[in-house]
Enzyme design. Sequence first.
Site, short mmCIF file in Angstrom:
data_model
loop_
_atom_site.label_atom_id
_atom_site.label_comp_id
_atom_site.label_asym_id
_atom_site.label_seq_id
_atom_site.Cartn_x
_atom_site.Cartn_y
_atom_site.Cartn_z
N LYS A 125 -13.14 1.85 -3.31
CA LYS A 125 -14.22 2.11 -2.34
C LYS A 125 -15.35 2.87 -3.02
O LYS A 125 -16.52 2.57 -2.81
CB LYS A 125 -13.68 2.95 -1.17
CG LYS A 125 -12.80 2.18 -0.22
CD LYS A 125 -12.39 3.08 0.94
CE LYS A 125 -11.29 2.46 1.77
NZ LYS A 125 -10.74 3.38 2.76
N GLU A 152 0.84 -1.20 0.00
CA GLU A 152 0.00 0.00 0.00
C GLU A 152 0.88 1.26 0.00
O GLU A 152 0.48 2.30 -0.50
CB GLU A 152 -0.94 0.00 1.22
CG GLU A 152 -2.17 0.87 1.04
CD GLU A 152 -3.24 0.64 2.08
OE1 GLU A 152 -4.27 0.02 1.79
OE2 GLU A 152 -3.05 1.09 3.24
N HIS A 185 7.26 -26.95 1.59
CA HIS A 185 6.46 -28.06 1.05
C HIS A 185 5.30 -27.55 0.21
O HIS A 185 4.35 -28.28 -0.06
CB HIS A 185 5.96 -28.95 2.19
CG HIS A 185 7.11 -29.52 2.98
ND1 HIS A 185 7.71 -30.71 2.66
CD2 HIS A 185 7.80 -29.01 4.03
CE1 HIS A 185 8.72 -30.93 3.51
NE2 HIS A 185 8.79 -29.90 4.34
O1 LIG Z 1 -8.83 2.66 9.64
P1 LIG Z 1 -9.77 2.82 8.51
O2 LIG Z 1 -10.03 4.25 8.17
O3 LIG Z 1 -11.05 2.07 8.75
O4 LIG Z 1 -9.11 2.23 7.22
C1 LIG Z 1 -8.75 0.88 7.13
C2 LIG Z 1 -7.79 0.67 5.99
O5 LIG Z 1 -8.36 1.11 4.77
C3 LIG Z 1 -7.37 1.77 4.00
O6 LIG Z 1 -7.64 3.12 4.04
C4 LIG Z 1 -7.35 1.32 2.59
O7 LIG Z 1 -8.54 0.81 2.18
C5 LIG Z 1 -6.07 1.44 4.68
O8 LIG Z 1 -5.08 2.31 4.37
C6 LIG Z 1 -6.50 1.42 6.09
O9 LIG Z 1 -5.57 0.81 6.90
#
Ligand SMILES: O=P(O)(O)OC[C@H]1O[C@](O)(CO)[C@@H](O)[C@@H]1O
Length: 530
Positions: A455, A322, A351
């Site tokens: 998202k 990331e 294995h």
């Molecule tokens: O802590 P949050 O805001 O729920 O985000 C969870 C995770 O989602 C992300 O933003 C990426 O989807 C990560 O960087 C982060 O750790």
Amino acid sequence: MNTAELWQRYQDWLYYDEKLGFYLDVSRMSFDDAFVETMKPKFDKAFKDITAIEAGAIANPDEERMVGHYWLRDPDLAPTDELKQDIIDTKQSIIDFAHKIHSGEIAPPSGGKFTQILSIGIGGSALGPQFVAQALATLDAPLKIYFIDNSDPEGIDQILATISDRLDTTLVSVISKSGGTPETRNGMLEVKQVYEDRNLNFADHAFAITGKGSQLENQAKSEGWLATFPMRDWVGGRTSELSAVGLVAAALQGINIQAMLDGAKAMDALTRKPDLKNNPAALLALSWYFAGNGKGEKDMVILPYKDSLLLFSRYLQQLIMESLGKEKDLDGNIVNQGIAVYGNKGSTDQHAYVQQLREGVNNFFLTFIEVLKDRNAPSVEIEPGITSGDYLIGFLLGTRQALYEKQRDSITITIPDVNETTVGALIALYERAVSLYASLININAYHQPGVEAGKKAAASILSLQERVVEVLQKSQRALSLSELATQAEAPEQIETVYKIVRHLYANQRGIILTGNLGQPSSLKIAWQSH
Ligand SMILES: O=P(O)(O)OC[C@H]1O[C@](O)(CO)[C@@H](O)[C@@H]1O
């Protein structure tokens, strides 16, 4: 190289810190001195960049944020007194909270003490606590921890079934920096519902770890949850293990959080030296750069030969991928950077896929993690003079040798034991290697625009689902897929509409289907009431 030359190379490149008992061996990375020379100017810049980060530079320019995870273990580094005090106060509040939970001063309404934690979070709000729990929690931990880290209904059911007989003595930890991550919100709402179904007051069991002013913080405060702990905007999710995110869970499990912080602080100090050969994070970054030609051309395989470190590679997968997996560099050029990370544990993985590593496509470099201490108690002899631990190390050394013979590069990290200090040190080592490597390749390691896109796409699919259902509910007759997609104002998304319908149908969510699911154009779709 003959064995004498190799032994010399090993000694020339061996990094050792006596206090941590930490070794790093990059001698089986096949770079030469000329390569190291060419990298020195890049490292000069990287050392300056990480110094600036620690001094409070806006190292995450897109989000206009400082990058402060290094201050968490050394608050004196924080650029203002206010930030320093905030870190100190947060740590104290965590220690106090854990003490009150352990002593029973904060107790479940049904009486007794809390006996377990259900931690709800995802990504950086789960992977660190999961790794540390597996690595450090003891069998007699004051509270056992369970995790919900997905929106999978059956996964949630399984965890709830495991803990259901002690729901009244379960502390529910809801962790989300943004406070709005759907998977986490879904898990929390499902768990809350189960509490309500059992006539238990969820607020008496729950606490939140979240960003200031987030939806989650507002909910926790308005509903009177047991506590809230802060997640600051200058700490990224994937570097939050040594913030409240990791420390609260660790303290509750009886893990010595100060020792974790001290281990990280010690590694920070070792890796602050602007001297490539005497800085283990720089040696890692150098090796990564060499292996993948500065473009991530080779995958990073992480193989700890210790069951308790099983989740380290999973934790590193987020930290590294990331952070480094970016489309553009800091100047806006398209670079498509990154390093793929995978691995579980040795010797188990020998294995599974090590066959390919030795003989197949040479598209990886391996990092062995060796732990010197086998176990607390003396070991039985499996064969005369030989223990299981001897076998484990033998497998590690044998694999390293076998890979070297086939020109497969490897790094070996050696620690004396898996304990709070070494785990803190390993976390810091990789965090700093990521910072340095990001400078070498000129990318912003502290944002994650790619995940945001996913998202948003998911949100638009859910709103399309709502429109699909609305159209079906209003329709007086069964519709073909193309009619449905058109009426839902998404004719260009007919494939998505088909998949939404198929999922709703599989879960008896009101859809009546005729036709053949394997021939989408033959389908007629109606809502149950018609
Ligand atoms: O802590 P949050 O805001 O729920 O985000 C969870 C995770 O989602 C992300 O933003 C990426 O989807 C990560 O960087 C982060 O750790």
